[in-house]
Design an enzyme around this catalytic site. Structure first.
Site, PDB file in Angstrom:
ATOM      1  CB  CYS A   1     -12.022  69.203  99.609  1.00 24.52           C
ATOM      2  SG  CYS A   1     -13.778  68.936  99.772  1.00 24.52           S
TER       3      CYS A   1
ATOM      4  CG  HIS B   1     -11.272  71.150  96.090  1.00 25.37           C
ATOM      5  ND1 HIS B   1     -11.702  69.907  95.668  1.00 25.37           N
ATOM      6  CD2 HIS B   1     -12.207  71.600  96.960  1.00 25.37           C
ATOM      7  CE1 HIS B   1     -12.841  69.623  96.264  1.00 25.37           C
ATOM      8  NE2 HIS B   1     -13.176  70.630  97.043  1.00 25.37           N
TER       9      HIS B   1
ATOM     10  CG  ASN C   1     -16.611  69.464  96.552  1.00 21.52           C
ATOM     11  OD1 ASN C   1     -15.716  68.629  96.485  1.00 21.52           O
ATOM     12  ND2 ASN C   1     -16.668  70.364  97.515  1.00 21.52           N
TER      13      ASN C   1
HETATM   14  N1  ACO Z   1     -31.356  76.612  95.455  1.00 24.40           N
HETATM   15  C1  ACO Z   1     -31.976  77.805  95.628  1.00 24.40           C
HETATM   16  N2  ACO Z   1     -31.713  78.626  96.637  1.00 24.40           N
HETATM   17  C2  ACO Z   1     -30.789  78.236  97.526  1.00 24.40           C
HETATM   18  C3  ACO Z   1     -30.119  76.996  97.423  1.00 24.40           C
HETATM   19  C4  ACO Z   1     -30.444  76.178  96.334  1.00 24.40           C
HETATM   20  N3  ACO Z   1     -29.841  74.985  96.133  1.00 24.40           N
HETATM   21  N4  ACO Z   1     -29.270  76.884  98.467  1.00 24.40           N
HETATM   22  C5  ACO Z   1     -29.368  78.000  99.209  1.00 24.40           C
HETATM   23  N5  ACO Z   1     -30.309  78.813  98.639  1.00 24.40           N
HETATM   24  C6  ACO Z   1     -30.750  80.115  99.106  1.00 24.40           C
HETATM   25  C7  ACO Z   1     -30.575  80.298 100.592  1.00 24.40           C
HETATM   26  O1  ACO Z   1     -31.651  79.716 101.278  1.00 24.40           O
HETATM   27  C8  ACO Z   1     -30.525  81.799 100.719  1.00 24.40           C
HETATM   28  O2  ACO Z   1     -31.861  82.276 100.651  1.00 24.40           O
HETATM   29  P1  ACO Z   1     -32.315  83.500 101.591  1.00 24.40           P
HETATM   30  O3  ACO Z   1     -31.468  84.657 101.169  1.00 24.40           O
HETATM   31  O4  ACO Z   1     -33.758  83.626 101.264  1.00 24.40           O
HETATM   32  O5  ACO Z   1     -32.030  83.048 102.992  1.00 24.40           O
HETATM   33  C9  ACO Z   1     -29.846  82.235  99.428  1.00 24.40           C
HETATM   34  O6  ACO Z   1     -29.932  81.127  98.515  1.00 24.40           O
HETATM   35  C10 ACO Z   1     -28.381  82.624  99.600  1.00 24.40           C
HETATM   36  O7  ACO Z   1     -27.753  81.650 100.419  1.00 24.40           O
HETATM   37  P2  ACO Z   1     -26.217  81.726 100.691  1.00 24.40           P
HETATM   38  O8  ACO Z   1     -25.794  80.553 101.493  1.00 24.40           O
HETATM   39  O9  ACO Z   1     -25.831  83.101 101.185  1.00 24.40           O
HETATM   40  O10 ACO Z   1     -25.668  81.582  99.194  1.00 24.40           O
HETATM   41  P3  ACO Z   1     -24.237  81.849  98.639  1.00 24.40           P
HETATM   42  O11 ACO Z   1     -24.311  82.894  97.601  1.00 24.40           O
HETATM   43  O12 ACO Z   1     -23.198  81.980  99.714  1.00 24.40           O
HETATM   44  O13 ACO Z   1     -23.943  80.454  97.899  1.00 24.40           O
HETATM   45  C11 ACO Z   1     -22.791  78.391  98.309  1.00 24.40           C
HETATM   46  C12 ACO Z   1     -23.996  79.252  98.626  1.00 24.40           C
HETATM   47  C13 ACO Z   1     -22.831  78.038  96.830  1.00 24.40           C
HETATM   48  C14 ACO Z   1     -22.860  77.125  99.139  1.00 24.40           C
HETATM   49  C15 ACO Z   1     -21.489  79.177  98.615  1.00 24.40           C
HETATM   50  O14 ACO Z   1     -21.573  79.739  99.905  1.00 24.40           O
HETATM   51  C16 ACO Z   1     -20.276  78.314  98.538  1.00 24.40           C
HETATM   52  O15 ACO Z   1     -19.894  77.843  97.493  1.00 24.40           O
HETATM   53  N6  ACO Z   1     -19.573  78.107  99.665  1.00 24.40           N
HETATM   54  C17 ACO Z   1     -18.388  77.261  99.688  1.00 24.40           C
HETATM   55  C18 ACO Z   1     -18.818  75.840  99.724  1.00 24.40           C
HETATM   56  C19 ACO Z   1     -17.684  74.881  99.507  1.00 24.40           C
HETATM   57  O16 ACO Z   1     -16.779  75.156  98.753  1.00 24.40           O
HETATM   58  N7  ACO Z   1     -17.743  73.736 100.170  1.00 24.40           N
HETATM   59  C20 ACO Z   1     -16.845  72.673  99.975  1.00 24.40           C
HETATM   60  C21 ACO Z   1     -15.546  72.849 100.701  1.00 24.40           C
HETATM   61  S1  ACO Z   1     -14.521  71.515 100.429  1.00 24.40           S
HETATM   62  C22 ACO Z   1     -14.846  70.167 101.431  1.00 24.40           C
HETATM   63  O17 ACO Z   1     -14.024  69.797 102.247  1.00 24.40           O
HETATM   64  C23 ACO Z   1     -16.118  69.372 101.287  1.00 24.40           C
END
Ligand code: ACO
Length: 312
Positions: free
Chosen positions: A113, A239, A269
């Protein structure tokens, strides 16, 4: 030796996948996706549509915008991690597709990214050294190739697309790519990576924590390196990984959200294409004006991070 932006172009696949489309195929909801990420829809390439196809269209549009042909370009640098062929580079394949009759050097950078910041950094170095006159930067990704449809926590996050920018040598050091910084830390590569069977493996919460720390760090570093403050910056194009990450960066930099370009709701993304695509979107929609100063912070797998300052 300076440079200036003389053309831009982009390509988004025709097929749009909304959050409602995801609701039909996995246990998720529009409410969860919007509240956690700000994403509402993303473009996804057809099975027969490749990274090279998308990159070549964006490149041709940038050439048309600059009123040039491919033979007018001296160097092509393509940011991508999702090309279908391991080799040759996407850059070389584009030359074939666009019918170059000259031997133009072309190579790819794999900064995930942060890839487009790595590409801009290379371009700045070549301009500074006086080696090339016109450089095309392309960011092109088919992240849908890596989607694990059984993993709802990553499947909803990514989209496909391509963007291109053309820079030309100029005597002014106040235009074009003014400054860049790139960083990486291989100790954290496990946080976010591709698997040998081409799936995205990500520790979301840890990635989030790093992103909200490293993107503002890179932004602060480049402003101090260039001797400017946030008041001098017209727009920040971060980004486009997640709206909450973008909002947190704005807060940490004490920068108003009204001057932060957000496309993550429409494109999700797109990894190495993200910032290049966002700039095209901003020009096409008359959001960013010629002459404005843009700060580009980015973060990605590697870990990689960095920033660029561009006067467009
Ligand atoms: N729909 C519904 N529920 C979901 C989904 C979904 N799509 N995905 C995860 N959940 C659930 C999980 O199972 C979890 O449930 P549980 O509590 O019963 O176990 C709950 O939601 C919370 O999960 P978390 O992973 O803690 O959710 P979080 O609030 O952290 O959000 C997210 C997840 C959006 C992925 C966040 O962590 C994030 O944005 N992280 C950064 C990701 C990123 O930027 N990646 C790209 C980097 S750049 C590159 O090089 C590609």
């Amino acid at each position: 030796m300076g440079n200036r932006l003389i053309g831009y172009g982009s390509y988004l696949p025709e097929r749009v996948m909304t959050n409602q489309d995801f609701e039909k195929i996995m246990d998720t909801s529009d409410e969860w996706i919007v509240s956690r990420t700000g994403m509402r829809e993303r473009h996804m390439a057809r099975d027969d549509e490749t990274v090279v196809d998308m990159a070549a269209i964006a490149a041709q549009r940038a050439l048309d915008n600059a009123k040039l042909t491919i033979d007018d370009i001296d160097l092509i640098i393509v940011a991508n991690v999702s090309a279908e062929l391991d080799f040759p580079s996407v850059g070389c394949q584009i030359l074939g597709k666009l019918g170059a009759t000259k031997n133009i050097p072309a190579f790819d950078v794999r900064g995930a990214c942060t890839g487009y910041i790595y590409a801009l950094h290379c371009a700045r170095a070549f301009f500074t050294a006086g080696i090339h006159n016109r450089i095309m930067i392309i960011g092109a990704e088919k992240m849908s190739r890596f989607i694990d449809w059984s993993d709802r926590s990553t499947a909803v996050l990514f989209g496909d697309g391509a963007g291109a920018m053309i820079f030309e040598h100029s005597t002014s050091s106040y235009s074009g790519i003014i400054d860049t910084v790139i960083m990486s830390d291989g100790n954290e590569f496990n946080m976010l990576h591709g698997s040998t069977d081409h799936r995205i493996i990500m520790n979301g919460p840890e990635t989030y924590k790093k992103a909200v720390q490293l993107m503002p760090d890179a932004a602060r570093y480049i402003m101090s390196h260039a001797g400017i403050t946030a008041d001098n910056v017209d727009w920040i194009i971060p980004h486009q990984a997640n709206l909450r990450i973008i909002q947190s960066c704005a807060e940490k930099l004490d920068f108003p959200m009204e001057k932060i370009l957000v496309t993550v709701d429409k494109h999700a993304n797109t990894s190495g294409a993200s910032g290049v695509l966002a700039l095209s979107y901003a020009f096409d929609n008359d959001i960013i004006k010629r002459g404005q100063l843009i700060l580009y912070p980015a973060f990605g797998s590697g870990l990689t991070w960095g920033a660029a300052l561009i006067r467009v």
